[in-house]
Every structure is written in C-alpha cells, then in structure tokens.
Design an enzyme around this catalytic site. Structure first.
Site, short mmCIF file in Angstrom:
data_model
loop_
_atom_site.label_atom_id
_atom_site.label_comp_id
_atom_site.label_asym_id
_atom_site.label_seq_id
_atom_site.Cartn_x
_atom_site.Cartn_y
_atom_site.Cartn_z
N SER A 207 -4.64 19.90 7.08
CA SER A 207 -5.95 19.61 7.64
C SER A 207 -6.30 20.65 8.70
O SER A 207 -5.40 21.23 9.34
CB SER A 207 -5.92 18.23 8.32
OG SER A 207 -7.09 18.03 9.07
N TYR B 140 -1.90 12.55 14.38
CA TYR B 140 -2.45 13.17 13.18
C TYR B 140 -2.38 14.70 13.27
O TYR B 140 -1.94 15.37 12.33
CB TYR B 140 -3.89 12.69 12.97
CG TYR B 140 -4.49 13.12 11.64
CD1 TYR B 140 -4.10 12.50 10.45
CD2 TYR B 140 -5.43 14.14 11.56
CE1 TYR B 140 -4.64 12.89 9.23
CE2 TYR B 140 -5.97 14.53 10.35
CZ TYR B 140 -5.58 13.90 9.19
OH TYR B 140 -6.12 14.29 7.98
N1 LIG Z 1 -11.19 13.19 4.20
C1 LIG Z 1 -11.03 14.14 5.12
O1 LIG Z 1 -11.98 14.44 5.88
C2 LIG Z 1 -9.73 14.88 5.24
C3 LIG Z 1 -9.73 16.03 6.02
C4 LIG Z 1 -8.54 16.75 6.14
C5 LIG Z 1 -7.41 16.34 5.50
N2 LIG Z 1 -7.44 15.22 4.73
C6 LIG Z 1 -6.20 14.83 4.09
O2 LIG Z 1 -6.44 14.66 2.71
C7 LIG Z 1 -5.49 13.74 2.18
C8 LIG Z 1 -6.22 12.70 1.35
O3 LIG Z 1 -7.04 11.93 2.20
P1 LIG Z 1 -8.45 11.31 1.75
O4 LIG Z 1 -9.47 11.84 2.67
O5 LIG Z 1 -8.62 11.47 0.30
O6 LIG Z 1 -8.26 9.81 2.19
P2 LIG Z 1 -7.97 8.48 1.34
O7 LIG Z 1 -9.02 8.27 0.32
O8 LIG Z 1 -7.72 7.44 2.37
O9 LIG Z 1 -6.63 8.82 0.57
C9 LIG Z 1 -5.37 8.73 1.14
C10 LIG Z 1 -4.38 8.59 0.01
O10 LIG Z 1 -3.08 8.57 0.58
C11 LIG Z 1 -2.40 7.43 0.11
N3 LIG Z 1 -1.48 6.92 1.11
C12 LIG Z 1 -1.74 6.56 2.40
N4 LIG Z 1 -0.65 6.06 2.97
C13 LIG Z 1 0.33 6.10 2.02
C14 LIG Z 1 1.68 5.71 1.99
N5 LIG Z 1 2.29 5.16 3.06
N6 LIG Z 1 2.37 5.88 0.84
C15 LIG Z 1 1.79 6.41 -0.25
N7 LIG Z 1 0.52 6.80 -0.29
C16 LIG Z 1 -0.21 6.64 0.84
C17 LIG Z 1 -3.50 6.40 -0.18
O11 LIG Z 1 -3.05 5.49 -1.18
P3 LIG Z 1 -2.53 4.00 -0.96
O12 LIG Z 1 -3.29 3.43 0.19
O13 LIG Z 1 -2.83 3.34 -2.28
O14 LIG Z 1 -1.08 4.12 -0.70
C18 LIG Z 1 -4.58 7.30 -0.75
O15 LIG Z 1 -4.37 7.51 -2.11
C19 LIG Z 1 -4.76 13.15 3.39
O16 LIG Z 1 -3.51 13.79 3.54
C20 LIG Z 1 -5.66 13.49 4.55
O17 LIG Z 1 -4.96 13.58 5.76
C21 LIG Z 1 -8.58 14.48 4.59
#
Ligand SMILES: NC(=O)c1ccc[n+]([C@@H]2O[C@H](COP(=O)([O-])OP(=O)(O)OC[C@H]3O[C@@H](n4cnc5c(N)ncnc54)[C@H](OP(=O)(O)O)[C@@H]3O)[C@@H](O)[C@H]2O)c1
Length: 271
Positions: A145, A158
């Site tokens: 990120s 984070y």
């Molecule tokens: N959206 C943004 O603005 C943004 C920006 C920078 C980086 N990111 C990164 O991108 C990645 C994906 O995030 P997203 O934005 O797509 O959010 P999201 O829709 O909340 O997706 C998060 C994913 O991680 C899984 N997860 C969370 N805790 C987990 C655990 N303990 N074990 C296994 N799986 C777990 C969730 O699945 P379950 O709940 O089903 O386990 C879900 O599939 C993350 O690493 C996040 O930090 C996102």
C-alpha cells in the site's frame, strides 16, 4: 475467454479473493489464461467468485483459510497444487485495516494486523518458493500500500504492516535475482472496495475497482518490480517523505481525528 498474454495451464493462487481487489484480480487473471486457487475466510463468497469464473469458462477452486494461520495457509496451497498443479503466480493480497488510536492503544490489534497483512504473505511465500526455485520460474506479487511509504496518522499498525511488506518483498526480489522467480510489489492508493466503503475521512484520488485491477494486471504481466498508483497520490506521499520531519508532522496531523472509525471497528483508514 481471451487473454492478452498467454498462460495456458498456469496456476495462480490468490489470497483475499473473496472481495475487492482480490476478487477483481482473480476474475481478470483467469481471462489472462490462469487457473486460479482462491483463498480467504468467507467460503460462501469464494464459491460465488469461483462459480462466476466457471460460468465464464475458466478454472477455479476454493481454499478457505485464515491468512494469519501459517500451517493452514501452507496446507491450502499444497491442496491447490495437488488439484490444479504447481503455483506459477502467487498474489499475496489478503489484508485488513484497523485504526491505531492512542486513546485505546492495544498491542493485540497491532499483532493481528501484522499477522494477517505481513506474516500472511510470508506464509504463502513459504508454500510456493521452494517449488518455484526448483522449476526456475515463478512470480510473487505482494499487495502492499502507499500507506507503507510513510507512517500515516492513526494507522501505525497498518502502515507498519505495509512498510514491512514492501521492504520484505523488496529484499526477496533482490535475493531472487537470476533464479527465474520475479517479485512484484504493488502499492495501491485508495480504491473503492469494501475496505474503504466505511471511511469517513477524505480519500484523495480514490479509484474505481476496475481501473485499479487493470493497472495491477498490467504490472503483473510485465513482471514489474514495483507499482504505485494513482501516480498523483504516490507522488504526493513520496514528496511528503522528503520534507523535514517537523513539516511532515504538521501536514499529516491536519487529518481530522474525529473522522476515524472506532478503534477495533471492522474498517479503518487504508491506502
Ligand atoms: N482498497 C484500498 O484502498 C487499498 C489500498 C491499498 C492497499 N489495499 C490492500 O489491498 C488488499 C485487498 O484489500 P481490498 O481493498 O480489496 O479490501 P477487501 O475487499 O476488504 O478485501 C480484503 C480481503 O482480504 C481477506 N482477508 C482479510 N482478513 C483475512 C484473514 N484473516 N485471513 C484471510 N483472508 C483475510 C478478506 O477475506 P475474508 O474476510 O473472507 O477473509 C478479503 O478477501 C489488502 O491487502 C489491502 O490492505 C487496499
């Protein structure tokens, strides 16, 4: 099903594939020719993603597990390899976001974020790395990120998890030079996913999911070493980094603390 690059029979394992970026990447990488192993905790959502992929003529299988449970992650990837074949592409994307508030400081919350975001990616790497080295080919993609570029306010856990991820996979990338195994570290800014849906603070240059996934797939295809997007936010955070610390602290502390979700709540600031 058409792909703009050719990966017939290649296998990709994606963590955090039940929603958001992971789900989008899974669907998009199948169109690039990969068979995908999907992992996250929520099995019902994973099955829905897999059904959609199969309906489009692709191959997908689900391996529910908690990313912070090392043996479970390794077992899930072993089972995926038994069914689909050796993993050529690992996308370590599972992540959670939790505000770190000084008023309710709790080391166990920090531990959880580090376990899922940083160690979860490390466990998945352990499961695939030896096989990739033996075959002399493979790619590991770490979804870090822009929050990993600097210590952001109310985001100590984070930012630490993502900064740790960036540095961990950068080190690996250097150590893996010449082995045929590439490492791509991706730094998204704000993207519209369930993770950011409840944020009340400003999210500058926020992107829709689809263009964000396209940028990520392009970087994966080119086996880029690193990607940060959108460029406006990446540039802004980089330039804040080189400011004298008093100036950085002054600007960063302008973020309105009253807009932080409750500590321990399901979502928090992410970028
Ligand atoms: N959206 C943004 O603005 C943004 C920006 C920078 C980086 N990111 C990164 O991108 C990645 C994906 O995030 P997203 O934005 O797509 O959010 P999201 O829709 O909340 O997706 C998060 C994913 O991680 C899984 N997860 C969370 N805790 C987990 C655990 N303990 N074990 C296994 N799986 C777990 C969730 O699945 P379950 O709940 O089903 O386990 C879900 O599939 C993350 O690493 C996040 O930090 C996102």
């Amino acid at each position: 099903m058409t792909g703009s690059f050719d990966n017939p029979g290649r296998v990709c394992f994606i963590t955090g594939a039940s929603s958001g970026l992971g789900e989008g990447l899974a669907i998009r990488l199948v169109r690039e020719g990969y068979a995908v192993g999907l992992s996250a905790r929520r099995e019902a959502l994973l099955s829905k993603v897999a059904d959609r992929i199969r309906a489009e003529g692709g191959t997908a299988a689900v391996y529910p597990c908690d990313a912070s449970d090392g043996p479970a992650v390794i077992d899930a990837i072993r089972r995926c390899e038994d069914t689909l074949g050796p993993v050529d592409l690992l996308v370590a994307n599972a992540g959670m976001s939790l505000n770190t508030l000084i008023e309710a400081f709790d080391a166990s919350g920090v531990e959880k974020v580090l376990d899922v975001n940083l160690l979860g990616a490390v466990y998945a790497t352990e499961a695939v790395l030896a096989g990739m080295l033996e075959r002399g080919r493979g790619q590991i993609v770490a979804v870090s990120s822009i929050a990993g570029f600097a210590g952001l306010p109310m985001s100590a856990a984070y930012s630490a998890s993502k900064g740790g991820m960036t540095n961990f996979f950068e080190s690996l990338r250097i150590d893996l030079r010449g082995t045929g195994v590439d490492v791509t570290v991706i730094h998204p800014g704000f993207v519209r996913t369930p993770m950011t849906a409840h944020n009340r603070h400003a999210m500058p240059f926020i992107m829709d999911l689809e263009p964000a996934v396209e940028l990520m797939v392009k970087a994966i295809r080119k086996r880029k070493k690193s990607l940060a997007f959108p460029w406006q936010l990446a540039g802004l955070v980089w330039s804040l980094r080189i400011l004298p610390r008093p100036a950085y602290d002054w600007i960063a502390s302008r973020i309105d603390r009253t807009k932080a979700p409750e500590a321990g709540g399901p979502t928090g600031q992410s970028s």
